[in-house]
Design a protein around this motif. Sequence first.
Motif: not given
Length: 63
Positions: A10-14, A30-40, A42-46
């Motif tokens: 839940l914390a990772r998703a937030a 944009t690029l760094a925050a976007g990739y970091g957000g996508l990684f977090l 994805a790991t929160a969902i999986v």
Amino acid sequence: MSNIGIHERLARAAIAFALLYWAMTPLGPTLAAGYGGLFLLATAIVGWCPWYKSFGSKTAKQQ
């Protein structure tokens, strides 16, 4: 096999949604925050983190 506990997921998703929102603002990194957000997100969902696997760490309850 999940290695991330529910509270951390839940914390990772937030944090992921905050980073993705920040990446879409004109002043955000944009690029760094976007990739970091996508990684977090994805790991929160999986529920599985490759870094936890490599270090042998786990926050999920034993089943």
